[in-house]
Design a protein around this motif. Structure first.
Motif, PDB file in Angstrom:
ATOM      1  N   ASP A   1      -5.004  15.922  -9.731  1.00  0.00           N
ATOM      2  CA  ASP A   1      -4.123  15.681 -10.868  1.00  0.00           C
ATOM      3  C   ASP A   1      -4.202  14.203 -11.232  1.00  0.00           C
ATOM      4  OD1 ASP A   1      -2.085  15.326 -12.694  1.00  0.00           O
ATOM      5  OD2 ASP A   1      -0.573  16.399 -11.528  1.00  0.00           O
ATOM      6  N   THR A   2      -4.965  13.869 -12.286  1.00  0.00           N
ATOM      7  CA  THR A   2      -5.123  12.462 -12.657  1.00  0.00           C
ATOM      8  C   THR A   2      -3.836  11.881 -13.240  1.00  0.00           C
ATOM      9  OG1 THR A   2      -6.021  13.101 -14.827  1.00  0.00           O
ATOM     10  CG2 THR A   2      -7.595  12.688 -13.048  1.00  0.00           C
ATOM     11  N   GLY A   3      -2.943  12.740 -13.720  1.00  0.00           N
ATOM     12  CA  GLY A   3      -1.640  12.247 -14.171  1.00  0.00           C
ATOM     13  C   GLY A   3      -0.868  11.631 -13.020  1.00  0.00           C
ATOM     14  N   ARG A   4      -0.912  12.285 -11.848  1.00  0.00           N
ATOM     15  CA  ARG A   4      -0.260  11.735 -10.659  1.00  0.00           C
ATOM     16  C   ARG A   4      -0.942  10.446 -10.222  1.00  0.00           C
ATOM     17  NH1 ARG A   4      -0.951  15.080  -6.128  1.00  0.00           N
ATOM     18  NH2 ARG A   4       0.604  13.808  -5.052  1.00  0.00           N
ATOM     19  N   VAL A   5      -2.266  10.431 -10.281  1.00  0.00           N
ATOM     20  CA  VAL A   5      -2.995   9.217  -9.912  1.00  0.00           C
ATOM     21  C   VAL A   5      -2.530   8.047 -10.766  1.00  0.00           C
ATOM     22  CG1 VAL A   5      -5.245   8.094  -9.834  1.00  0.00           C
ATOM     23  CG2 VAL A   5      -5.028  10.468  -9.096  1.00  0.00           C
ATOM     24  N   ARG A   6      -2.473   8.249 -12.062  1.00  0.00           N
ATOM     25  CA  ARG A   6      -2.073   7.170 -12.964  1.00  0.00           C
ATOM     26  C   ARG A   6      -0.624   6.754 -12.707  1.00  0.00           C
ATOM     27  NH1 ARG A   6      -5.686   7.976 -18.186  1.00  0.00           N
ATOM     28  NH2 ARG A   6      -4.100   6.738 -19.243  1.00  0.00           N
ATOM     29  N   GLU A   7       0.236   7.704 -12.398  1.00  0.00           N
ATOM     30  CA  GLU A   7       1.630   7.381 -12.085  1.00  0.00           C
ATOM     31  C   GLU A   7       1.717   6.488 -10.857  1.00  0.00           C
ATOM     32  OE1 GLU A   7       5.633   9.671 -10.386  1.00  0.00           O
ATOM     33  OE2 GLU A   7       3.984  10.848 -11.274  1.00  0.00           O
ATOM     34  N   TYR A   8       0.960   6.833  -9.813  1.00  0.00           N
ATOM     35  CA  TYR A   8       0.993   6.044  -8.579  1.00  0.00           C
ATOM     36  C   TYR A   8       0.355   4.672  -8.781  1.00  0.00           C
ATOM     37  CZ  TYR A   8       2.250  10.465  -6.327  1.00  0.00           C
ATOM     38  OH  TYR A   8       2.877  11.638  -5.962  1.00  0.00           O
ATOM     39  N   VAL A   9      -0.668   4.602  -9.643  1.00  0.00           N
ATOM     40  CA  VAL A   9      -1.282   3.307  -9.943  1.00  0.00           C
ATOM     41  C   VAL A   9      -0.282   2.418 -10.673  1.00  0.00           C
ATOM     42  CG1 VAL A   9      -3.039   2.149 -11.337  1.00  0.00           C
ATOM     43  CG2 VAL A   9      -3.670   4.115  -9.923  1.00  0.00           C
ATOM     44  N   ARG A  10       0.422   2.967 -11.650  1.00  0.00           N
ATOM     45  CA  ARG A  10       1.439   2.172 -12.356  1.00  0.00           C
ATOM     46  C   ARG A  10       2.484   1.657 -11.380  1.00  0.00           C
ATOM     47  NH1 ARG A  10       0.824   6.350 -16.295  1.00  0.00           N
ATOM     48  NH2 ARG A  10       2.643   7.461 -15.467  1.00  0.00           N
ATOM     49  N   HIS A  11       2.896   2.518 -10.468  1.00  0.00           N
ATOM     50  CA  HIS A  11       3.887   2.106  -9.466  1.00  0.00           C
ATOM     51  C   HIS A  11       3.323   1.001  -8.570  1.00  0.00           C
ATOM     52  CE1 HIS A  11       7.084   2.319  -6.519  1.00  0.00           C
ATOM     53  NE2 HIS A  11       6.210   2.617  -5.575  1.00  0.00           N
ATOM     54  N   GLY A  12       2.075   1.148  -8.158  1.00  0.00           N
ATOM     55  CA  GLY A  12       1.464   0.157  -7.282  1.00  0.00           C
ATOM     56  C   GLY A  12       1.267  -1.191  -7.938  1.00  0.00           C
ATOM     57  N   LEU A  13       1.152  -1.190  -9.260  1.00  0.00           N
ATOM     58  CA  LEU A  13       0.915  -2.442  -9.985  1.00  0.00           C
ATOM     59  C   LEU A  13       2.197  -3.185 -10.334  1.00  0.00           C
ATOM     60  CD1 LEU A  13      -1.933  -1.344 -12.431  1.00  0.00           C
ATOM     61  CD2 LEU A  13      -2.131  -2.878 -10.459  1.00  0.00           C
ATOM     62  N   GLU A  14       3.339  -2.565 -10.108  1.00  0.00           N
ATOM     63  CA  GLU A  14       4.607  -3.222 -10.445  1.00  0.00           C
ATOM     64  C   GLU A  14       4.773  -4.518  -9.647  1.00  0.00           C
ATOM     65  OE1 GLU A  14       7.696  -0.429  -9.758  1.00  0.00           O
ATOM     66  OE2 GLU A  14       7.134   0.891 -11.430  1.00  0.00           O
TER      67      GLU A  14
ATOM     68  N   VAL B   1       0.860  -1.176   0.000  1.00  0.00           N
ATOM     69  CA  VAL B   1       0.000   0.000   0.000  1.00  0.00           C
ATOM     70  C   VAL B   1       0.895   1.224   0.000  1.00  0.00           C
ATOM     71  CG1 VAL B   1      -1.838   1.252   1.178  1.00  0.00           C
ATOM     72  CG2 VAL B   1      -1.765  -1.248   1.302  1.00  0.00           C
ATOM     73  N   THR B   2       0.611   2.167  -0.894  1.00  0.00           N
ATOM     74  CA  THR B   2       1.437   3.359  -0.984  1.00  0.00           C
ATOM     75  C   THR B   2       0.600   4.613  -0.785  1.00  0.00           C
ATOM     76  OG1 THR B   2       1.158   3.517  -3.388  1.00  0.00           O
ATOM     77  CG2 THR B   2       3.047   2.241  -2.572  1.00  0.00           C
ATOM     78  N   LEU B   3       1.253   5.646  -0.298  1.00  0.00           N
ATOM     79  CA  LEU B   3       0.637   6.967  -0.175  1.00  0.00           C
ATOM     80  C   LEU B   3       1.525   7.936  -0.926  1.00  0.00           C
ATOM     81  CD1 LEU B   3      -1.689   8.557   1.164  1.00  0.00           C
ATOM     82  CD2 LEU B   3      -0.110   9.105   3.028  1.00  0.00           C
ATOM     83  N   ASP B   4       0.980   8.515  -1.989  1.00  0.00           N
ATOM     84  CA  ASP B   4       1.751   9.381  -2.886  1.00  0.00           C
ATOM     85  C   ASP B   4       3.009   8.672  -3.387  1.00  0.00           C
ATOM     86  OD1 ASP B   4      -0.150  11.344  -2.541  1.00  0.00           O
ATOM     87  OD2 ASP B   4       0.992  12.427  -1.022  1.00  0.00           O
ATOM     88  N   GLY B   5       2.868   7.388  -3.673  1.00  0.00           N
ATOM     89  CA  GLY B   5       3.954   6.618  -4.271  1.00  0.00           C
ATOM     90  C   GLY B   5       4.965   6.053  -3.302  1.00  0.00           C
ATOM     91  N   LYS B   6       4.788   6.292  -1.993  1.00  0.00           N
ATOM     92  CA  LYS B   6       5.724   5.789  -0.986  1.00  0.00           C
ATOM     93  C   LYS B   6       5.004   4.831  -0.045  1.00  0.00           C
ATOM     94  CE  LYS B   6       8.322  10.144  -1.080  1.00  0.00           C
ATOM     95  NZ  LYS B   6       8.787  11.315  -0.290  1.00  0.00           N
ATOM     96  N   PRO B   7       5.718   3.857   0.535  1.00  0.00           N
ATOM     97  CA  PRO B   7       5.066   2.922   1.455  1.00  0.00           C
ATOM     98  C   PRO B   7       4.322   3.669   2.560  1.00  0.00           C
ATOM     99  CG  PRO B   7       7.280   2.176   0.945  1.00  0.00           C
ATOM    100  CD  PRO B   7       7.152   3.550   0.344  1.00  0.00           C
ATOM    101  N   VAL B   8       3.096   3.256   2.799  1.00  0.00           N
ATOM    102  CA  VAL B   8       2.273   3.947   3.787  1.00  0.00           C
ATOM    103  C   VAL B   8       2.660   3.506   5.196  1.00  0.00           C
ATOM    104  CG1 VAL B   8       0.424   2.235   3.849  1.00  0.00           C
ATOM    105  CG2 VAL B   8      -0.104   4.644   4.260  1.00  0.00           C
ATOM    106  N   SER B   9       2.550   4.412   6.146  1.00  0.00           N
ATOM    107  CA  SER B   9       2.870   4.104   7.541  1.00  0.00           C
ATOM    108  C   SER B   9       1.590   4.030   8.363  1.00  0.00           C
ATOM    109  CB  SER B   9       3.777   5.189   8.128  1.00  0.00           C
ATOM    110  OG  SER B   9       3.071   6.409   8.292  1.00  0.00           O
ATOM    111  N   ALA B  10       1.716   3.469   9.557  1.00  0.00           N
ATOM    112  CA  ALA B  10       0.563   3.399  10.461  1.00  0.00           C
ATOM    113  C   ALA B  10       0.077   4.799  10.812  1.00  0.00           C
ATOM    114  CB  ALA B  10       0.934   2.619  11.719  1.00  0.00           C
TER     115      ALA B  10
END
Length: 260
Positions: A59-72, A2-11
């Motif tokens: 910014d849907t461009g950022r959304v798509r970027e983070y989705v691509r990262h999450g799907l790796e 799970v990521t938040l803005d492309g980085k691993p999410v914390s508690a």
């Protein structure tokens, strides 16, 4: 992962979401080829709901970027969920939250279509039904009630006696003349519904519970399940072998996906 803005999410990042339950999301099925049906519609939903919930653009461009990262590295098919929330939101001052962030999570996806579903009618109306928000207590309580009674999920009926939607899905019907009917009621504008409406004849009309039980067929729709027949509403059995249902399933599966 799970990521938040492309980085691993914390508690600490997740705690405000857990304690306040303020945010909105969309879930998207990623097929084996990596494409997503209705991707543009999902992005439109996130933008629309961000304006309603947060009063901000997205910014849907950022959304798509983070989705691509999450799907790796993820096994496909899968379901990716994009949740928009502000980690600094507080129960006492929710109006101070005005910088929503993008959380991406991924889970496995089942085969399409899934087994037919037995639904129990429950009197319930979602808060702000036009928004796909994270406030799921009422819907999940209704689902739990239905499951404890031996059903698979809940079918919502408003205080006006009209059928609206399901626990986390839209509902559609096939009338005795073979027409696809969508309920006219306060419901979430489903992406799968929109895709089917673009590719199949339909009408929108009020549907009472008795009318729903008298339909030739009924089905649930969302991005995870596609078109799923309802085999029963309460104690009324419904046909699951119907040519219109089969056509809807084939139509949905034939819609090409979009690249993230």
């Amino acid at each position: 992962m799970v990521t938040l803005d492309g980085k691993p999410v914390s508690a600490d990042d997740l705690l405000p979401l857990a304690l306040t339950n303020v945010g909105h999301f969309t879930s998207m099925r990623v097929d084996a080829d990596g494409n997503i049906r209705g991707l543009a519609l999902h992005m439109e939903r996130l933008v629309r709901d961000s304006k309603i919930v947060w009063g901000t653009s997205l910014d849907t461009g950022r959304v798509r970027e983070y989705v691509r990262h999450g799907l790796e590295g993820q096994t496909r098919p899968c379901v990716v969920r994009v949740t928009i929330y502000d980690p600094k939101v507080e129960m006492g001052h929710p109006a101070d939250a005005d910088e929503p962030h993008i959380m991406v999570s991924v889970r496995g996806a089942g085969a399409l279509p899934p087994e037919p579903l037995r639904a129990m009618s429950v009197t319930y109306e979602r808060d702000l039904p036009e928004v796909k928000h994270v406030g799921l207590f009422g819907a999940l309580h209704a689902r739990r009630t239905a499951q404890l009674a031996g059903y698979g999920d809940a079918l919502f009926v408003g205080r006006d006696g009209l059928v609206s939607e399901g626990g986390t899905w839209n509902v559609g019907f096939v009338d005795q003349d073979g027409n696809v009917v969508w309920p006219l009621a306060p419901v979430l504008p489903g992406v799968t519904v929109a895709l089917l409406q673009q590719h199949a004849e339909h009408r929108v009309a009020t549907v009472t519970l008795d009318q729903a039980k008298g339909m030739a067929a009924a089905f649930a729709t969302n991005t995870s399940i596609g078109v799923r027949p309802l085999s029963a509403i309460d104690d009324t059995e419904l046909p699951i072998e119907d040519p219109v249902l089969s056509q809807l399933q084939e139509t949905y599966l034939s819609i090409p996906g979009e690249t993230v």
